[in-house]
Design a protein around this motif. Structure first.
Motif, PDB file in Angstrom:
ATOM      1  N   SER A 646      -1.003  23.527 -25.521  1.00  0.00           N
ATOM      2  CA  SER A 646      -1.340  22.611 -26.497  1.00  0.00           C
ATOM      3  C   SER A 646      -0.640  21.268 -26.739  1.00  0.00           C
ATOM      4  CB  SER A 646      -1.880  23.281 -28.011  1.00  0.00           C
ATOM      5  OG  SER A 646      -2.949  24.050 -27.788  1.00  0.00           O
ATOM      6  N   PHE A 647       0.681  21.717 -26.970  1.00  0.00           N
ATOM      7  CA  PHE A 647       1.703  20.821 -26.917  1.00  0.00           C
ATOM      8  C   PHE A 647       2.349  20.083 -26.023  1.00  0.00           C
ATOM      9  CE2 PHE A 647       1.041  22.463 -31.282  1.00  0.00           C
ATOM     10  CZ  PHE A 647       1.409  21.150 -32.007  1.00  0.00           C
ATOM     11  N   GLN A 648       2.006  20.680 -24.865  1.00  0.00           N
ATOM     12  CA  GLN A 648       2.280  19.963 -23.395  1.00  0.00           C
ATOM     13  C   GLN A 648       1.249  18.998 -23.237  1.00  0.00           C
ATOM     14  OE1 GLN A 648       4.475  19.968 -21.105  1.00  0.00           O
ATOM     15  NE2 GLN A 648       5.753  21.162 -22.543  1.00  0.00           N
ATOM     16  N   LEU A 649       0.017  19.229 -23.808  1.00  0.00           N
ATOM     17  CA  LEU A 649      -1.238  18.023 -23.784  1.00  0.00           C
ATOM     18  C   LEU A 649      -0.789  17.081 -24.485  1.00  0.00           C
ATOM     19  CD1 LEU A 649      -4.434  20.511 -23.758  1.00  0.00           C
ATOM     20  CD2 LEU A 649      -3.309  19.040 -21.663  1.00  0.00           C
ATOM     21  N   LEU A 650      -0.521  17.095 -25.799  1.00  0.00           N
ATOM     22  CA  LEU A 650      -0.119  16.218 -26.938  1.00  0.00           C
ATOM     23  C   LEU A 650       1.077  15.302 -26.253  1.00  0.00           C
ATOM     24  CD1 LEU A 650      -0.377  17.862 -30.281  1.00  0.00           C
ATOM     25  CD2 LEU A 650      -2.002  16.282 -29.294  1.00  0.00           C
ATOM     26  N   ARG A 651       2.057  15.943 -25.847  1.00  0.00           N
ATOM     27  CA  ARG A 651       3.206  15.436 -25.005  1.00  0.00           C
ATOM     28  C   ARG A 651       2.677  14.461 -23.939  1.00  0.00           C
ATOM     29  NH1 ARG A 651       8.737  14.126 -25.804  1.00  0.00           N
ATOM     30  NH2 ARG A 651       9.412  13.796 -23.540  1.00  0.00           N
ATOM     31  N   HIS A 652       1.634  14.763 -23.180  1.00  0.00           N
ATOM     32  CA  HIS A 652       1.046  14.286 -21.996  1.00  0.00           C
ATOM     33  C   HIS A 652       0.220  13.120 -22.440  1.00  0.00           C
ATOM     34  CE1 HIS A 652      -0.726  14.309 -17.750  1.00  0.00           C
ATOM     35  NE2 HIS A 652      -1.894  13.668 -18.605  1.00  0.00           N
ATOM     36  N   TYR A 653      -0.397  13.074 -23.391  1.00  0.00           N
ATOM     37  CA  TYR A 653      -1.381  11.955 -23.668  1.00  0.00           C
ATOM     38  C   TYR A 653      -1.003  11.212 -24.693  1.00  0.00           C
ATOM     39  CZ  TYR A 653      -5.190  14.280 -21.000  1.00  0.00           C
ATOM     40  OH  TYR A 653      -5.884  14.972 -20.081  1.00  0.00           O
ATOM     41  N   CYS A 654      -0.010  11.585 -25.989  1.00  0.00           N
ATOM     42  CA  CYS A 654       0.299  11.010 -27.030  1.00  0.00           C
ATOM     43  C   CYS A 654       1.621  10.459 -26.912  1.00  0.00           C
ATOM     44  CB  CYS A 654       0.237  11.861 -28.429  1.00  0.00           C
ATOM     45  SG  CYS A 654      -1.620  12.493 -28.551  1.00  0.00           S
ATOM     46  N   VAL A 655       2.481  10.924 -26.332  1.00  0.00           N
ATOM     47  CA  VAL A 655       3.740  10.531 -25.916  1.00  0.00           C
ATOM     48  C   VAL A 655       3.996   9.790 -24.768  1.00  0.00           C
ATOM     49  CG1 VAL A 655       6.167  11.052 -26.005  1.00  0.00           C
ATOM     50  CG2 VAL A 655       4.798  12.288 -27.417  1.00  0.00           C
ATOM     51  N   GLU A 656       3.635  10.667 -23.663  1.00  0.00           N
ATOM     52  CA  GLU A 656       3.770   9.685 -22.057  1.00  0.00           C
ATOM     53  C   GLU A 656       2.624   8.898 -22.013  1.00  0.00           C
ATOM     54  OE1 GLU A 656       3.941  13.118 -19.561  1.00  0.00           O
ATOM     55  OE2 GLU A 656       5.838  14.174 -20.678  1.00  0.00           O
ATOM     56  N   GLY A 657       1.777   8.829 -22.757  1.00  0.00           N
ATOM     57  CA  GLY A 657       0.481   7.940 -22.559  1.00  0.00           C
ATOM     58  C   GLY A 657      -0.121   8.094 -21.178  1.00  0.00           C
ATOM     59  N   ASN A 658      -0.499   9.217 -20.705  1.00  0.00           N
ATOM     60  CA  ASN A 658      -1.194   9.418 -19.536  1.00  0.00           C
ATOM     61  C   ASN A 658      -2.635   9.158 -19.527  1.00  0.00           C
ATOM     62  OD1 ASN A 658       0.876  10.285 -17.261  1.00  0.00           O
ATOM     63  ND2 ASN A 658       1.382  11.707 -19.056  1.00  0.00           N
ATOM     64  N   THR A 659      -3.358   9.028 -18.680  1.00  0.00           N
ATOM     65  CA  THR A 659      -4.931   8.918 -18.554  1.00  0.00           C
ATOM     66  C   THR A 659      -5.332  10.053 -17.857  1.00  0.00           C
ATOM     67  OG1 THR A 659      -4.896   7.225 -16.758  1.00  0.00           O
ATOM     68  CG2 THR A 659      -4.935   6.533 -19.265  1.00  0.00           C
ATOM     69  N   SER A 660      -4.668  10.833 -16.665  1.00  0.00           N
ATOM     70  CA  SER A 660      -5.276  11.872 -16.043  1.00  0.00           C
ATOM     71  C   SER A 660      -5.477  12.978 -16.730  1.00  0.00           C
ATOM     72  CB  SER A 660      -4.699  11.743 -14.697  1.00  0.00           C
ATOM     73  OG  SER A 660      -3.283  12.128 -14.776  1.00  0.00           O
ATOM     74  N   MET A 661      -5.870  13.974 -16.338  1.00  0.00           N
ATOM     75  CA  MET A 661      -5.681  15.471 -16.876  1.00  0.00           C
ATOM     76  C   MET A 661      -4.424  16.009 -16.371  1.00  0.00           C
ATOM     77  SD  MET A 661     -10.013  16.648 -17.031  1.00  0.00           S
ATOM     78  CE  MET A 661      -9.304  18.119 -17.758  1.00  0.00           C
ATOM     79  N   LEU A 662      -4.045  16.833 -17.356  1.00  0.00           N
ATOM     80  CA  LEU A 662      -2.803  17.419 -17.046  1.00  0.00           C
ATOM     81  C   LEU A 662      -3.173  18.864 -16.275  1.00  0.00           C
ATOM     82  CD1 LEU A 662       0.360  18.045 -17.724  1.00  0.00           C
ATOM     83  CD2 LEU A 662      -0.115  19.003 -19.486  1.00  0.00           C
ATOM     84  N   SER A 663      -4.241  19.244 -16.334  1.00  0.00           N
ATOM     85  CA  SER A 663      -4.834  20.373 -15.517  1.00  0.00           C
ATOM     86  C   SER A 663      -4.889  20.066 -14.157  1.00  0.00           C
ATOM     87  CB  SER A 663      -6.343  20.783 -16.094  1.00  0.00           C
ATOM     88  OG  SER A 663      -6.368  21.171 -17.469  1.00  0.00           O
TER      89      SER A 663
END
Length: 849
Positions: A646-663
């Motif tokens: 869950s928090f890898q996802l928040l890091r991925h989108y809310c900190v790093e600003g990614n648009t692609s899916m981490l999956s």
């Protein structure tokens, strides 16, 4: 400042009745008994247990009114109810309930339009109608109301095990006896819908720009041509009348040109011109602000949640390197020094806050809440090849803090767990318990901690104000405020909460966030509520939506569901209040812990991927532009894998600003497809069965097992109720098996399944123990025994005390694939002869290491 409301209701509404009456003769106590639902798919204030069976049409009732429809599928007998709860009635007094009914081949042994007490132990009302009616017919029943343990009642339109169809319209509940009239309470919604009011609209009350000091107030209520012709808007500023203008149907503009920056007292009133009588008045504290100019020319939006506002290379070992950046709004920033190596003398200083990063700071990064405008940052002691990054980010939220799972095999979710897995992607903690010895470090990290306050089912606004005044979040120094848990758009007492937010003084000006369930649907009342929720705490309030999304059978279904559940809700917020997203939070449910509570209701779905879909949506969909907050509720109901993910996802989108899916990075899929028919919804299809006797292995079901014993939350009716039933015979065990396919050699996977004693289900027996169902992994899989376990649910306290639900085993096997396929075998080898054991929720998915 404490805000005051002065409302004078028109006496003509109930002029034929005594001033002491709570309900007028003939008045409908129900909210929306005519089933109006303009631009909605179901009438507000009514809740259906199964929308596949309970439908709605807006014009099929008498005189083209709305009607609800209970229709059984062809050849089936089903059960459904449509209910409205929370009615305050008087036991022993006389009431009448009536409704229009139209039937076609309707058959049921138990049905009606009734009033029930708390817990539905008794029911009274219309309980008979013809199998096939001659068009619409009116039915009514007068009765003496039976007692309810808490004084609360509900109305239900229901049918059990019915076939055919019944349509119901115009449901009305009336008080008949004198005491019923004087002591029953009508919903405040019925009064709120009609009364004139001015709702603060734009800008927020405490963010009025000095450069353009104009406000708008939206008028709501019974805005007839006569009302518009007879009333003025009168604004009183700091005790003196400032402006008077004729009442407008929608937006009423207040011009504050010439008023000094700072706080002021403003009363907005609607006054009957001829009588010089206030029919509405509400006092606010407003703030005129000299807003800074923000230079966005160097800003780089990365997604809806992240904008890079500074990215500069750092010179090696320079004594001091100074930069500046513009924060586009009051809110959170992420500051980081990215370098191949950390210099021992590194410091990063924000002019207003001092040193925020040193060489000893985790990951040499920090989160800080900053005002809108220009900020200076100074870096000293940087290493060669370093870069300074500053990003404006959305608030990142987690509930609860430092609270352990009820499944001890998950390990502790303590402070050390947070340091390692949570703090890289969180700004705001809610609830839980931060250990006292770590409070200084929490503040040093710049994070917020909000207490949680129960605000459901208030008596009135004064009750809520008292709760706020006494709350830990508004008084204890360790907290920065609180969340109010929880409000419902579908409940009439929402108006109490709106009033309470405006009446509460908030002397320490702490944060108040509002948990909300549902979508806004009633014009005026719901606009007013959103306005109050965002304007509280000096216009720093948050409206946080509970977007708890249970999994769906396939990815297309899931995307359609998220469109309605998440996107449409945000669109409704923005429709009911301008730019509501900038003050709102989309809080997802990440709880997946069977048998505690789980949104992961379909075992053939990888919830990691589904949660990724949800965050990806808010990061990219235009409806979520400028979204203030995102994150999770229910993290202590996660298993350890999903909590970390869950928090890898928040890091991925809310900190790093990614648009692609981490999956994509990990090869995750919505339906991994390793096993099929994992809940035995299709009997034993797909399974090889070796039963040692007839009936030793068979498909079976038990109504409510999935939701009750396993706690699959929010799932469709009957999900989890089907299973494979083993009956242990003397001698050899029975087995079922299936070949797992599509695995990647070297990758770690999880196999989970749930077992229960069938007799415990039937007899509502509390009998927790380890069950004798075992799983064997064939060649192609290596078990990791130290990471595998069986959790035996032994809870029998609180809500679980003698609840009549069977206690399950959650079996968790972790393994490493050594081949692309292998055989999974389930056996009742360890069961005692005669034992009947249920097996379902067989889940195989890749494990996030």
């Amino acid at each position: 400042m404490k805000q005051k409301r002065c409302v004078i209701f028109l006496a003509a509404l109930f002029c034929a009745w005594s001033l002491t009456a709570a309900v007028a003769p003939g008045q409908n106590i129900l909210v929306n008994g005519d089933f109006e639902a303009e631009q909605m798919d179901f009438p507000p204030f009514w809740t259906a247990t199964n929308r596949d069976i309970a439908g709605y049409e807006s014009t099929i009732g008498p005189q083209s009114t709305g009607a609800v429809i209970l229709k059984a599928p062809e050849g089936e007998k089903v059960s459904v109810s449509i209910r409205q709860l929370g009615l305050s009635l008087v036991a022993g007094e006389t009431y009448k309930i009536s409704a229009w009914v139209k039937t076609n081949a309707f058959r049921s042994n138990h049905y009606g339009v009734i009033v029930h007490n708390s817990g539905w132990f008794s029911e009274q009302g219309v309980r008979q109608w013809p199998e096939t009616s001659d068009g619409w017919q009116r039915f009514e029943q007068t009765f003496e109301l039976k007692t309810s343990k808490d004084g609360s009642y509900g109305v239900a339109i229901f049918a059990q095990k019915f076939s055919g169809e019944v349509q119901v319209a115009g449901v009305k509940l009336e008080a008949i006896s004198e005491k019923a009239l004087t002591e029953s309470s009508i919903s405040p919604i019925l009064l709120e819908q009609t009364r004139l009011r001015l709702t603060p609209w734009t800008p927020l009350l405490n963010r009025i720009p000095l450069s353009n000091p104009k406000m708008t107030f939206h008028a709501f209520g019974r805005l007839t041509p006569a009302a518009l012709a007879e009333h003025d808007c009168v604004y009183t500023l700091d005790g003196k009348e400032w402006q008077k203008t004729a009442l407008q149907r929608t937006l009423n503009v207040l011009d504050l040109t010439g008023v000094a920056a700072g706080d002021h007292r403003l009363e907005a009133a609607i006054v009957h011109r001829a009588r010089n009588e206030k029919v509405f008045a509400l006092e606010h504290t407003i703030t005129i602000v000299d807003l800074p100019t923000v230079d966005t020319s160097g800003h780089r939006p990365l997604n809806n949640l992240v904008t890079e506002v500074l990215a500069r290379d750092l010179a090696a070992a320079a004594p001091a390197q100074r930069f500046s950046f513009d924060n586009p709004r009051e809110g959170w920033v992420y500051v980081a020094v990215q370098a191949p190596a950390v210099a021992a003398g590194l410091t990063v200083q924000l002019a207003d806050l001092g040193v925020v990063i040193t060489a000893n700071t985790d990951r040499t990064e920090a989160f800080r809440h900053l005002p809108m405008g220009r900020h200076d940052v100074t870096v000293t002691g940087a290493a060669a090849g370093g870069k300074l990054i500053v990003r404006a980010i959305a608030e990142i939220f987690n509930y609860p803090a430092c609270a352990n799972s009820q499944v001890p095999q998950n390990g502790k979710y303590d402070w050390d767990f947070h340091v390692k897995h949570i703090f890289p992607a969180v700004t705001t903690l809610n609830g839980g318990s931060v250990p006292d010895e770590h409070l200084p470090e929490l503040k040093q990290r710049g994070l917020l901690w909000l207490a949680n306050l129960g605000t459901t089912n208030p008596k009135d606004a004064a009750d809520l104000v008292e709760r706020l005044e006494k709350s830990a979040g508004m008084n204890q120094p360790k907290y920065d405020g609180l969340t109010c848990d929880e409000q419902f758009f579908g409940r009439a007492n929402l108006v109490y909460y709106t009033d309470a937010l405006r009446q509460y003084a908030n002397p320490k000006n702490r944060l108040i966030y509002t948990w909300i369930v549902g979508k806004p649907s009633i014009v005026g009342i719901h606009n007013d509520f959103i306005s109050a929720a965002l304007n509280v705490s000096h216009s720093r309030g948050r409206l946080i939506f509970e977007a708890y999304c249970h999994s769906r059978p396939d990815e297309k279904d899931a995307r359609d569901y998220l469109q309605n559940r998440v996107v449409d809700t945000m669109n409704k917020f923005n429709e009911y209040f301008p730019n509501a997203a900038a003050g709102s939070g989309m809080l997802f449910g990440n709880f997946n812990q069977i048998p505690i509570i789980s949104l992961d209701v379909n075992p053939e779905v990888d919830y990691k991927y589904y949660l990724d879909m949800q965050l990806n949506l808010v990061a990219n969909h235009p409806s979520f532009k400028n979204l203030a907050t995102t994150g999770y509720w229910g993290s202590y109901y996660d298993d350890e894998e999903l909590y970390r993910w869950s928090f890898q996802l928040l890091r991925h989108y809310c900190v790093e600003g990614n648009t692609s899916m981490l999956s994509e990075k990990y090869g995750y899929k919505y339906n991994p497809g390793h096993l099929r028919n994992c809940d035995f919804q299709n009997g034993l299809d797909g399974w090889e069965v070796a039963a040692v006797a007839d009936e030793a292995v068979k498909p079976a079901s038990f109504s409510g097992y999935g939701k009750g014993a396993q706690r699959r939350w929010g799932a469709a009716s009957a999900v989890g109720d089907t299973f494979c039933l083993f009956t242990r015979q003397d001698g050899k065990p029975s087995v079922i098996s299936q070949t797992a396919t599509g695995l990647t050699p070297g990758k770690v996977y999880t196999l989970q399944f749930v077992t229960a004693d069938y007799q415990d289900m039937l007899n509502k027996r509390f009998n927790p123990r380890q069950h004798g169902i075992t799983a064997t992994l064939g060649a192609g899989a290596e078990l990791i025994p130290e990471k595998s376990y069986v959790f035996v649910d032994k809870r029998n306290t609180g809500k679980k005390k003698d609840d009549g639900k069977a206690r399950v085993n959650l079996h968790h096997l972790r393994f490493r694939a050594t081949a692309e396929s292998f055989t999974v075998t389930f056996s009742d080898v360890d069961a005692d002869p005669g034992e009947e054991l249920a097996l379902n929720y067989i889940m195989m998915k890749p494990y996030f290491e």
